[in-house]
Scaffold this motif. Structure first.
Motif, short mmCIF file in Angstrom:
data_model
loop_
_atom_site.label_atom_id
_atom_site.label_comp_id
_atom_site.label_asym_id
_atom_site.label_seq_id
_atom_site.Cartn_x
_atom_site.Cartn_y
_atom_site.Cartn_z
N UNK A 244 0.86 -1.18 0.00
CA UNK A 244 0.00 0.00 0.00
C UNK A 244 0.89 1.23 0.00
N UNK A 245 0.72 2.08 -1.02
CA UNK A 245 1.64 3.20 -1.23
C UNK A 245 1.05 4.56 -0.88
N UNK A 246 -0.25 4.70 -0.96
CA UNK A 246 -0.85 6.00 -0.66
C UNK A 246 -2.21 5.78 -0.03
N UNK A 247 -2.50 6.53 1.04
CA UNK A 247 -3.75 6.36 1.77
C UNK A 247 -4.34 7.72 2.14
N UNK A 248 -5.57 7.66 2.57
CA UNK A 248 -6.26 8.81 3.14
C UNK A 248 -6.90 8.37 4.44
N UNK A 249 -6.69 9.13 5.49
CA UNK A 249 -7.26 8.77 6.79
C UNK A 249 -8.69 9.26 6.88
N UNK A 250 -9.60 8.39 7.36
CA UNK A 250 -11.01 8.72 7.48
C UNK A 250 -11.51 8.41 8.88
N UNK A 251 -12.52 9.14 9.30
CA UNK A 251 -13.27 8.78 10.50
C UNK A 251 -14.48 7.96 10.06
N UNK A 252 -14.84 6.96 10.81
CA UNK A 252 -15.99 6.13 10.45
C UNK A 252 -16.72 5.69 11.71
N UNK A 253 -18.00 5.48 11.58
CA UNK A 253 -18.79 4.98 12.70
C UNK A 253 -19.12 3.50 12.53
N UNK A 254 -18.64 2.92 11.45
CA UNK A 254 -18.96 1.53 11.19
C UNK A 254 -18.18 0.60 12.13
N UNK A 255 -18.86 -0.35 12.69
CA UNK A 255 -18.22 -1.34 13.56
C UNK A 255 -17.69 -2.48 12.69
N UNK A 275 -9.61 2.08 16.77
CA UNK A 275 -10.13 3.38 17.23
C UNK A 275 -11.25 3.93 16.34
N UNK A 276 -12.04 3.05 15.70
CA UNK A 276 -13.16 3.47 14.86
C UNK A 276 -12.72 4.43 13.77
N UNK A 277 -11.56 4.23 13.23
CA UNK A 277 -11.08 5.00 12.08
C UNK A 277 -10.94 4.06 10.90
#
Length: 311
Positions: A244-255, A275-277
């Motif tokens: 994996x070379x490039x990512x974007x950090x997201x917040x999520x509420x999905x369990x 941490x629910x991310x």
């Protein structure tokens, strides 16, 4: 002033170029031996050797610089100063004590933080907001000499190891250009490193490259960009290495269990972390393939939701 320059990889090239541009007499360049590289194992000279050859500067490539014959060959050039930048070997005391102005090193961190071979990688992996370059005297211990000059460089959110590497290399070249005249004229007072502030950044090992999906999204995002463009962060997909070379950090509420694919569209897919991310994967490299944007990997297909990455 007669200078011996010791360096090997791309980081050292702008530093050597600046010394040449500043008009110093580079009596010789010492670099690592040519190595076989790539899948075809082609014998390849180090980047510093290529630059030195272009300027017709003598090149020495001892396998072990601590060998008495190698030390003597270097000292035969009677250098006033020895400058190193990412050379890759510890210098023996007989060499350190040779030049009348000593031996100085251009190191890519704000010492005493991040001594060692991977300071650029580690600063990004650790989520640092700034790093820099330190010029210090060489001593027998690793990156432990008295400091002569520093410059601070901010780490931007979009920086990778590659972009930060280039910034620090250029900054190191400029700082060296400013430091040598002051050193020669005796206008610098060396500053000892605080032993209580020492941290280390050892060379990245294969086990350090594996993504631990139980960590939070920020930590994983920093690992990915801290290992880009080399050696690359990886996980397992269907039991095979998947970089994996490039990512974007997201917040999520999905369990979801960390490492689980929770979303997928034509452009990218999203993986649950601790941490629910979550992490959206933008560039990847399947086993046996070249690096690609994730839309090419998906190629109009969807990665099944619930797919687990990792062990």
């Amino acid at each position: 002033m007669n200078i011996i320059f010791m360096g090997t990889p791309d980081f050292a090239v702008p530093v050597l170029q600046r010394l040449i541009d500043d008009g110093y007499q580079i009596k010789a360049v010492v670099t690592q031996p040519d190595r076989k590289k790539g899948r075809k194992k082609v014998l390849t000279p180090p980047p510093v050797k290529k630059l030195a050859t272009y300027y017709n500067i003598p090149v020495l490539q001892p396998e072990k610089v601590r060998e008495p014959s190698a030390v003597q060959e270097i000292l035969n050039y009677q250098p006033d100063l020895l400058v190193t930048a990412a050379y890759g070997q510890i210098l023996p005391e007989t060499l350190l004590n040779g030049p009348k102005l000593g031996c100085i090193n251009v190191h890519a961190s704000l010492l005493p933080k991040y001594r060692g071979g991977a300071p650029i990688h580690q600063a990004i992996i650790d989520g640092e907001k700034e790093t820099g370059v330190t010029i210090m005297y060489m001593v027998k211990a690793l990156d432990a000499g008295d400091m002569l000059a520093k410059v601070r460089i901010p780490i931007e959110d979009h920086d990778t190891m590659g972009t930060l590497h280039d910034k620090l290399s250029a900054a190191g070249a400029r700082l060296l250009s400013e430091t040598i005249p002051l050193l020669e004229s005796g206008q610098i007072t060396p500053v000892a490193q605080d032993p209580n502030q020492v941290t280390f950044a050892p060379t990245i090992q294969h086990e350090n490259e594996k993504i631990d999906w139980s960590k939070n999204g920020k930590e994983i995002h920093n690992l990915v960009r801290g290992l880009n463009p080399f050696p690359g962060a990886y996980t397992l997909l269907d039991g095979k290495v998947f970089k994996i070379w490039k990512t974007q950090k997201l917040d999520t509420k999905k369990e979801a269990e960390p490492g689980t694919v929770i979303e997928c569209d034509k452009e990218a897919f999203t993986v649950a972390t601790g941490s629910h991310e979550a992490i959206r994967v933008l560039e990847c490299q399947p086993s046996g393939k070249k690096k690609m944007i994730t839309s090419q990997f998906l190629n109009g297909k969807s990665l099944d939701l619930g797919t687990r990455l990792g062990d």
